[in-house]
Design an enzyme around this catalytic site. Structure first.
Site, PDB file in Angstrom:
ATOM      1  N   ASN A  64       0.439  -0.536  -2.369  1.00 19.37           N
ATOM      2  CA  ASN A  64      -0.760  -0.001  -1.472  1.00 19.37           C
ATOM      3  C   ASN A  64      -0.524   0.982  -0.764  1.00 19.37           C
ATOM      4  O   ASN A  64       0.431   1.306  -0.027  1.00 19.37           O
ATOM      5  CB  ASN A  64      -1.221  -1.364  -0.909  1.00 19.37           C
ATOM      6  CG  ASN A  64      -1.872  -2.375  -1.901  1.00 19.37           C
ATOM      7  OD1 ASN A  64      -2.660  -1.888  -2.653  1.00 19.37           O
ATOM      8  ND2 ASN A  64      -1.681  -3.771  -1.855  1.00 19.37           N
TER       9      ASN A  64
ATOM     10  N   ARG B 287      -5.337  -2.564   3.364  1.00 15.99           N
ATOM     11  CA  ARG B 287      -4.347  -1.954   2.404  1.00 15.99           C
ATOM     12  C   ARG B 287      -4.328  -0.307   2.605  1.00 15.99           C
ATOM     13  O   ARG B 287      -3.076   0.170   2.676  1.00 15.99           O
ATOM     14  CB  ARG B 287      -4.818  -1.996   0.946  1.00 15.99           C
ATOM     15  CG  ARG B 287      -4.949  -3.490   0.188  1.00 15.99           C
ATOM     16  CD  ARG B 287      -5.273  -3.677  -1.050  1.00 15.99           C
ATOM     17  NE  ARG B 287      -5.314  -4.825  -1.416  1.00 15.99           N
ATOM     18  CZ  ARG B 287      -6.241  -5.752  -1.351  1.00 15.99           C
ATOM     19  NH1 ARG B 287      -7.425  -5.509  -0.572  1.00 15.99           N
ATOM     20  NH2 ARG B 287      -6.549  -6.976  -2.021  1.00 15.99           N
TER      21      ARG B 287
ATOM     22  N   HIS C  73      -9.123  -0.810  -5.031  1.00 17.06           N
ATOM     23  CA  HIS C  73      -8.429  -2.273  -5.025  1.00 17.06           C
ATOM     24  C   HIS C  73      -8.398  -2.332  -3.207  1.00 17.06           C
ATOM     25  O   HIS C  73      -7.330  -2.031  -2.759  1.00 17.06           O
ATOM     26  CB  HIS C  73      -7.116  -2.143  -5.503  1.00 17.06           C
ATOM     27  CG  HIS C  73      -6.197  -3.287  -5.254  1.00 17.06           C
ATOM     28  ND1 HIS C  73      -6.719  -4.824  -5.668  1.00 17.06           N
ATOM     29  CD2 HIS C  73      -4.960  -3.541  -4.620  1.00 17.06           C
ATOM     30  CE1 HIS C  73      -5.763  -5.320  -5.186  1.00 17.06           C
ATOM     31  NE2 HIS C  73      -4.841  -4.832  -4.523  1.00 17.06           N
TER      32      HIS C  73
ATOM     33  N   ARG D 280      -9.270 -12.189 -10.399  1.00 21.61           N
ATOM     34  CA  ARG D 280      -9.746 -13.297  -9.545  1.00 21.61           C
ATOM     35  C   ARG D 280     -11.216 -13.638  -9.961  1.00 21.61           C
ATOM     36  O   ARG D 280     -11.467 -14.890  -9.656  1.00 21.61           O
ATOM     37  CB  ARG D 280      -9.610 -12.807  -8.113  1.00 21.61           C
ATOM     38  CG  ARG D 280      -8.081 -12.537  -7.816  1.00 21.61           C
ATOM     39  CD  ARG D 280      -7.632 -11.869  -6.198  1.00 21.61           C
ATOM     40  NE  ARG D 280      -6.487 -11.964  -6.017  1.00 21.61           N
ATOM     41  CZ  ARG D 280      -5.972 -11.166  -5.410  1.00 21.61           C
ATOM     42  NH1 ARG D 280      -6.318  -9.885  -4.888  1.00 21.61           N
ATOM     43  NH2 ARG D 280      -4.563 -11.298  -5.136  1.00 21.61           N
TER      44      ARG D 280
HETATM   45  N1  LIG Z   1      -1.702  -3.539  -6.111  1.00 17.32           N
HETATM   46  C1  LIG Z   1      -1.676  -4.734  -6.005  1.00 17.32           C
HETATM   47  O1  LIG Z   1      -2.404  -5.474  -6.457  1.00 17.32           O
HETATM   48  C2  LIG Z   1      -0.556  -5.554  -5.121  1.00 17.32           C
HETATM   49  C3  LIG Z   1       0.141  -4.667  -4.299  1.00 17.32           C
HETATM   50  N2  LIG Z   1       1.040  -5.231  -3.421  1.00 17.32           N
HETATM   51  C4  LIG Z   1       1.916  -4.129  -2.803  1.00 17.32           C
HETATM   52  O2  LIG Z   1       3.195  -4.258  -3.420  1.00 17.32           O
HETATM   53  C5  LIG Z   1       3.921  -3.526  -2.307  1.00 17.32           C
HETATM   54  C6  LIG Z   1       5.150  -4.471  -2.069  1.00 17.32           C
HETATM   55  O3  LIG Z   1       4.968  -5.611  -1.658  1.00 17.32           O
HETATM   56  P1  LIG Z   1       6.010  -6.762  -1.604  1.00 17.32           P
HETATM   57  O4  LIG Z   1       6.789  -6.877  -2.725  1.00 17.32           O
HETATM   58  O5  LIG Z   1       5.446  -8.003  -1.312  1.00 17.32           O
HETATM   59  O6  LIG Z   1       6.861  -6.125  -0.330  1.00 17.32           O
HETATM   60  P2  LIG Z   1       8.463  -6.455  -0.070  1.00 17.32           P
HETATM   61  O7  LIG Z   1       8.769  -6.224   1.275  1.00 17.32           O
HETATM   62  O8  LIG Z   1       8.791  -7.955  -0.468  1.00 17.32           O
HETATM   63  O9  LIG Z   1       9.119  -5.513  -1.073  1.00 17.32           O
HETATM   64  C7  LIG Z   1       9.028  -4.203  -1.080  1.00 17.32           C
HETATM   65  C8  LIG Z   1      10.576  -3.420  -1.237  1.00 17.32           C
HETATM   66  O10 LIG Z   1      10.275  -2.309  -1.407  1.00 17.32           O
HETATM   67  C9  LIG Z   1      11.671  -1.565  -1.061  1.00 17.32           C
HETATM   68  N3  LIG Z   1      11.743  -0.105  -0.522  1.00 17.32           N
HETATM   69  C10 LIG Z   1      11.375   0.327   0.342  1.00 17.32           C
HETATM   70  N4  LIG Z   1      11.317   1.475   0.278  1.00 17.32           N
HETATM   71  C11 LIG Z   1      12.055   1.911  -0.631  1.00 17.32           C
HETATM   72  C12 LIG Z   1      12.611   3.050  -1.116  1.00 17.32           C
HETATM   73  N5  LIG Z   1      12.516   4.120  -0.740  1.00 17.32           N
HETATM   74  N6  LIG Z   1      13.152   3.095  -2.470  1.00 17.32           N
HETATM   75  C13 LIG Z   1      13.398   1.796  -3.205  1.00 17.32           C
HETATM   76  N7  LIG Z   1      12.962   0.588  -2.433  1.00 17.32           N
HETATM   77  C14 LIG Z   1      12.351   0.649  -1.355  1.00 17.32           C
HETATM   78  C15 LIG Z   1      12.034  -2.646   0.081  1.00 17.32           C
HETATM   79  O11 LIG Z   1      13.657  -2.625   0.206  1.00 17.32           O
HETATM   80  C16 LIG Z   1      11.708  -3.924  -0.370  1.00 17.32           C
HETATM   81  O12 LIG Z   1      12.665  -4.725  -1.127  1.00 17.32           O
HETATM   82  C17 LIG Z   1       3.084  -3.386  -0.908  1.00 17.32           C
HETATM   83  O13 LIG Z   1       2.562  -2.313  -0.808  1.00 17.32           O
HETATM   84  C18 LIG Z   1       2.006  -4.487  -1.047  1.00 17.32           C
HETATM   85  O14 LIG Z   1       0.960  -4.265  -0.302  1.00 17.32           O
HETATM   86  C19 LIG Z   1       1.181  -6.417  -3.264  1.00 17.32           C
HETATM   87  C20 LIG Z   1       0.425  -7.363  -4.131  1.00 17.32           C
HETATM   88  C21 LIG Z   1      -0.569  -6.905  -4.869  1.00 17.32           C
HETATM   89  C1  LIG Z   2      -1.881  -7.563  -1.755  1.00 15.12           C
HETATM   90  C2  LIG Z   2      -2.842  -7.179  -2.667  1.00 15.12           C
HETATM   91  O1  LIG Z   2      -3.260  -5.952  -2.780  1.00 15.12           O
HETATM   92  C3  LIG Z   2      -3.319  -8.045  -3.413  1.00 15.12           C
HETATM   93  O2  LIG Z   2      -2.953  -9.412  -3.613  1.00 15.12           O
HETATM   94  O3  LIG Z   2      -4.797  -7.835  -3.996  1.00 15.12           O
END
Ligand SMILES: NC(=O)C1=CN([C@@H]2O[C@H](COP(=O)(O)OP(=O)(O)OC[C@H]3O[C@@H](n4cnc5c(N)ncnc54)[C@H](O)[C@@H]3O)[C@@H](O)[C@H]2O)C=CC1
Ligand SMILES: CC(=O)C(=O)O
Length: 305
Positions: A119, A87, A174, A150
């Protein structure tokens, strides 16, 4: 119907699944989705609207200027890990995205709560506190709530009891330096090891599978979304309805000079209080190590601020 509004910045896999979960749980009356990819965002809103008859929630595409009027803004915008990435590898790209999003939302509503999900969530939460200028308690990250869920699932499965009957907490980052607070893990008021004796090897195996779960899912399907949506929805419920649930979320600690997860009380203004959380020696050492990993990455962001 509640007139509360939540905005979600980033309408990709995570943002859209959070929207769907919020909708099904009827947490708010209005949902706003914002994404730099206009076509994708419109399609997500259209698709989600097909399901709003279940909940009578209004969902629409919006701008950053609309988002700044929401009570909670959830930030999922940014790059996700490719298989094998940590991450923390995402920081360069996602710091820039965060900065442009928050600059675009200014002036922020004074009582807004910012909930970071993108992240590396601990580093981005600290950066969002700095950039937004909001009181620190109003800017938090989903942190290790997902990891704790989890871990809880694994223990509940072993015990053949409901998840909510196990109190298990992952603390720290995380990410790869997270640690399990075994000393604070209980079932019906008893320490876990009274009801489920676990040797050191089994504990290490459970902690490792919890830490590696996201990586395993990402290797197979490219992203995770359902778990984080459940975690984020739980946080939104506690904030919007001022439930004051005690949950592990990423928030600022003067002692560690970074944001990391320890249990906190979640209410209408975000982190409204903290609770004492006793750790054993090894756990405290692991938490200090986790804080150092986060601070090391925070230091690389100084060049952008
Ligand atoms: N904290 C947690 O437990 C988790 C965090 N994540 C994180 O969430 C984030 C998103 O993951 P996904 O949805 O799978 O990715 P994704 O690629 O499907 O979606 C990200 C979206 O952000 C948009 N985006 C990018 N720059 C932007 C901006 N300046 N303004 C507005 N929108 C913008 C993109 O167009 C895209 O639609 C990642 O950083 C991932 O690591 C994912 C799962 C769990
Ligand atoms: C992608 C991520 O941060 C999670 O699923 O924990």
């Amino acid at each position: 119907m509640s007139a509360h509004t939540i905005a979600i910045i980033g309408a990709g896999s995570v943002g859209s699944t959070i929207a769907h979960t919020l909708l099904l749980r009827r947490v708010v009356g209005d949902l706003i989705l914002v994404d730099i990819d206009d076509k994708l965002c419109r399609a997500q809103v259209d698709d989600l609207s097909d399901g709003t008859s279940l909940a009578n929630v209004r969902i629409r595409q919006g701008t950053l200027a609309d988002a700044c009027r929401a009570e909670i803004t959830i930030i999922t915008a940014g790059a996700k890990q490719r298989p094998g990435d940590t991450r923390l590898d995402l920081i360069d790209r996602n710091f820039k995205v965060l900065k442009s999003v928050l600059d675009g939302m200014k002036p922020l509503r004074e009582d807004a709560v910012l909930l970071l999900v993108a992240n590396p969530v601990d580093v981005l939460t600290a950066m969002a506190q700095k950039i937004s200028g909001l009181p620190r308690n109003q800017v938090l990250g989903s942190g290790t709530l997902l990891d704790s869920m989890r871990l809880t699932r694994v223990l509940a499965h072993r015990l053949k009891i409901a998840d909510r009957s196990v109190q298990a907490t992952v603390i720290g980052e995380h990410g790869d330096s997270q640690c399990v607070a075994w000393s604070a893990t209980t079932v019906a008021g008893q320490h876990l090891f009274e009801v489920l004796p676990l040797g050191a090897a089994e504990r290490a195996e459970i902690a490792e599978s919890t830490r590696n779960k996201a990586g395993a899912i990402i290797a197979a399907k490219g992203f995770t979304s359902f778990g984080v949506a459940a975690a984020t929805t739980t946080l939104c419920e506690s904030i919007i309805f001022d439930q004051r649930q005690v949950l592990p979320v990423s928030h600022w600690h003067d002692e560690y000079q970074c944001c990391l997860s320890l249990p906190a009380v979640l209410g209408r203004n975000g982190v409204v209080d903290t609770v004492p959380f006793q750790l054993e020696g090894e756990e405290r050492t692991a938490l200090e190590g986790s804080a150092k990993s986060i601070r090391d990455v925070m230091a690389t962001c100084a060049q952008y601020l």
